[in-house]
Design a protein around this motif. Structure first.
Motif, PDB file in Angstrom:
ATOM      1  N   THR A   1       4.189   3.726 -28.557  1.00 31.15           N
ATOM      2  CA  THR A   1       5.248   4.727 -28.606  1.00 31.15           C
ATOM      3  C   THR A   1       5.967   4.861 -27.277  1.00 31.15           C
ATOM      4  O   THR A   1       6.647   5.844 -27.035  1.00 31.15           O
ATOM      5  N   ASN A   2       5.839   3.877 -26.389  1.00 34.58           N
ATOM      6  CA  ASN A   2       6.411   3.971 -25.059  1.00 34.58           C
ATOM      7  C   ASN A   2       7.936   4.024 -25.097  1.00 34.58           C
ATOM      8  O   ASN A   2       8.588   3.207 -25.720  1.00 34.58           O
ATOM      9  N   THR A   3       8.492   5.010 -24.390  1.00 33.65           N
ATOM     10  CA  THR A   3       9.946   5.116 -24.298  1.00 33.65           C
ATOM     11  C   THR A   3      10.415   5.002 -22.851  1.00 33.65           C
ATOM     12  O   THR A   3      11.575   5.253 -22.564  1.00 33.65           O
ATOM     13  N   GLU A   4       9.521   4.630 -21.931  1.00 38.43           N
ATOM     14  CA  GLU A   4       9.867   4.567 -20.516  1.00 38.43           C
ATOM     15  C   GLU A   4      10.658   3.295 -20.208  1.00 38.43           C
ATOM     16  O   GLU A   4      10.704   2.361 -21.001  1.00 38.43           O
ATOM     17  N   ASP A   5      11.229   3.281 -18.975  1.00 40.30           N
ATOM     18  CA  ASP A   5      12.041   2.140 -18.569  1.00 40.30           C
ATOM     19  C   ASP A   5      11.216   0.938 -18.132  1.00 40.30           C
ATOM     20  O   ASP A   5      11.755  -0.153 -17.983  1.00 40.30           O
ATOM     21  N   SER A   6       9.942   1.117 -17.866  1.00 40.60           N
ATOM     22  CA  SER A   6       9.088  -0.016 -17.529  1.00 40.60           C
ATOM     23  C   SER A   6       7.738   0.149 -18.217  1.00 40.60           C
ATOM     24  O   SER A   6       7.302   1.264 -18.505  1.00 40.60           O
ATOM     25  N   VAL A   7       7.134  -0.988 -18.502  1.00 43.10           N
ATOM     26  CA  VAL A   7       5.854  -1.002 -19.204  1.00 43.10           C
ATOM     27  C   VAL A   7       4.925  -1.946 -18.456  1.00 43.10           C
ATOM     28  O   VAL A   7       5.350  -3.021 -18.015  1.00 43.10           O
ATOM     29  N   SER A   8       3.678  -1.561 -18.315  1.00 40.51           N
ATOM     30  CA  SER A   8       2.662  -2.413 -17.713  1.00 40.51           C
ATOM     31  C   SER A   8       1.577  -2.680 -18.744  1.00 40.51           C
ATOM     32  O   SER A   8       1.104  -1.750 -19.406  1.00 40.51           O
ATOM     33  N   ILE A   9       1.207  -3.948 -18.862  1.00 49.57           N
ATOM     34  CA  ILE A   9       0.189  -4.360 -19.827  1.00 49.57           C
ATOM     35  C   ILE A   9      -0.849  -5.170 -19.068  1.00 49.57           C
ATOM     36  O   ILE A   9      -0.487  -6.077 -18.306  1.00 49.57           O
ATOM     37  N   PRO A  10      -2.125  -4.901 -19.254  1.00 50.47           N
ATOM     38  CA  PRO A  10      -3.139  -5.755 -18.624  1.00 50.47           C
ATOM     39  C   PRO A  10      -2.964  -7.212 -19.078  1.00 50.47           C
ATOM     40  O   PRO A  10      -2.716  -7.475 -20.257  1.00 50.47           O
ATOM     41  N   LEU A  11      -3.083  -8.130 -18.122  1.00 52.80           N
ATOM     42  CA  LEU A  11      -2.888  -9.555 -18.422  1.00 52.80           C
ATOM     43  C   LEU A  11      -3.852 -10.029 -19.510  1.00 52.80           C
ATOM     44  O   LEU A  11      -3.506 -10.860 -20.337  1.00 52.80           O
ATOM     45  N   SER A  12      -5.039  -9.448 -19.537  1.00 52.39           N
ATOM     46  CA  SER A  12      -6.044  -9.848 -20.530  1.00 52.39           C
ATOM     47  C   SER A  12      -5.647  -9.453 -21.952  1.00 52.39           C
ATOM     48  O   SER A  12      -6.185  -9.998 -22.916  1.00 52.39           O
ATOM     49  N   ASP A  13      -4.696  -8.536 -22.102  1.00 50.38           N
ATOM     50  CA  ASP A  13      -4.253  -8.137 -23.450  1.00 50.38           C
ATOM     51  C   ASP A  13      -3.343  -9.171 -24.097  1.00 50.38           C
ATOM     52  O   ASP A  13      -3.113  -9.120 -25.317  1.00 50.38           O
ATOM     53  N   VAL A  14      -2.792 -10.082 -23.293  1.00 51.13           N
ATOM     54  CA  VAL A  14      -1.912 -11.126 -23.839  1.00 51.13           C
ATOM     55  C   VAL A  14      -2.418 -12.479 -23.313  1.00 51.13           C
ATOM     56  O   VAL A  14      -1.912 -13.003 -22.320  1.00 51.13           O
TER      57      VAL A  14
ATOM     58  N   GLU B   1      -0.648  -9.137 -10.018  1.00 54.52           N
ATOM     59  CA  GLU B   1      -2.026  -8.649  -9.885  1.00 54.52           C
ATOM     60  C   GLU B   1      -2.676  -8.364 -11.246  1.00 54.52           C
ATOM     61  O   GLU B   1      -3.119  -7.244 -11.511  1.00 54.52           O
ATOM     62  N   ASN B   2      -2.702  -9.353 -12.106  1.00 51.34           N
ATOM     63  CA  ASN B   2      -3.333  -9.244 -13.430  1.00 51.34           C
ATOM     64  C   ASN B   2      -2.712  -8.184 -14.336  1.00 51.34           C
ATOM     65  O   ASN B   2      -3.373  -7.652 -15.226  1.00 51.34           O
ATOM     66  N   VAL B   3      -1.447  -7.884 -14.089  1.00 51.67           N
ATOM     67  CA  VAL B   3      -0.724  -6.933 -14.933  1.00 51.67           C
ATOM     68  C   VAL B   3       0.638  -7.536 -15.273  1.00 51.67           C
ATOM     69  O   VAL B   3       1.307  -8.093 -14.403  1.00 51.67           O
ATOM     70  N   ILE B   4       1.025  -7.441 -16.516  1.00 49.47           N
ATOM     71  CA  ILE B   4       2.364  -7.866 -16.932  1.00 49.47           C
ATOM     72  C   ILE B   4       3.271  -6.651 -16.821  1.00 49.47           C
ATOM     73  O   ILE B   4       2.996  -5.611 -17.433  1.00 49.47           O
ATOM     74  N   LYS B   5       4.330  -6.802 -16.028  1.00 48.29           N
ATOM     75  CA  LYS B   5       5.279  -5.695 -15.853  1.00 48.29           C
ATOM     76  C   LYS B   5       6.592  -6.058 -16.536  1.00 48.29           C
ATOM     77  O   LYS B   5       7.157  -7.111 -16.274  1.00 48.29           O
ATOM     78  N   ILE B   6       7.054  -5.181 -17.367  1.00 40.40           N
ATOM     79  CA  ILE B   6       8.300  -5.391 -18.105  1.00 40.40           C
ATOM     80  C   ILE B   6       9.278  -4.306 -17.685  1.00 40.40           C
ATOM     81  O   ILE B   6       8.953  -3.131 -17.682  1.00 40.40           O
ATOM     82  N   GLY B   7      10.465  -4.759 -17.323  1.00 40.63           N
ATOM     83  CA  GLY B   7      11.507  -3.816 -16.930  1.00 40.63           C
ATOM     84  C   GLY B   7      11.659  -3.693 -15.436  1.00 40.63           C
ATOM     85  O   GLY B   7      10.993  -4.221 -14.629  1.00 40.63           O
TER      86      GLY B   7
END
Length: 147
Positions: free
Chosen positions: A48-61, A141-147
């Motif tokens: 449900t994220n509506t923010e301008d940037s999203v961080s996802i742990p690299l291990s999730d993808v 650093e093991n995080v996917i940053k979008i935006g």
């Protein structure tokens, strides 16, 4: 005896007719529900994220896979390959179905009318009138940053 069997409103044959009708109707409703859930996943299943940037742990993808997320209140797809990580709108510009990643073919495909896109969002085939919107994505650093 014959008069009473003719007077039965709910005989064995009628009961079987109702049961077959109930079974066919149940099967049809279940098929419609499963198809709808596949083509238009719920907001809960993609976040449900509506923010301008999203961080996802690299291990999730994991490499060679994808994940659907919500980015700026809209569905997005994050794809991780050997070349890097890519973030695109998950909404097909043709009729609005949610696209899926196919690692074997290395492309993104719409399940509704088979529109195909590359990792840059460019249309490779099908009825899509324009490319998928792309978003900035990087691994830090093991995080996917979008935006």
């Amino acid at each position: 005896m014959e008069e009473s069997s003719k007077g039965d409103v709910f005989g064995r044959r009628t009961f079987l007719d109702y049961m077959i009708g109930f079974g066919v109707t149940s099967w049809a409703l279940l098929t419609v529900y499963v198809t709808g859930a596949y083509l238009w996943p719920s907001k809960k299943s993609i976040g449900t994220n509506t923010e301008d940037s999203v961080s996802i742990p690299l291990s999730d993808v994991p490499e060679g896979s994808s994940r659907k997320i919500r980015y700026k209140a809209n569905p997005a797809i994050v794809v991780r390959t050997k070349e890097g990580v890519f973030a695109l709108s998950a909404v097909c510009p043709h009729l609005g179905c949610l696209v899926n990643w196919h690692d074997g073919e290395k492309l993104i495909e719409c399940p509704c009318h088979a529109a195909k896109f590359d990792l840059r969002g460019n249309v490779l085939g099908g009825p899509a009138p324009k490319p998928l919107e792309t978003f900035k994505a990087e691994i830090k650093e093991n995080v996917i940053k979008i935006g």
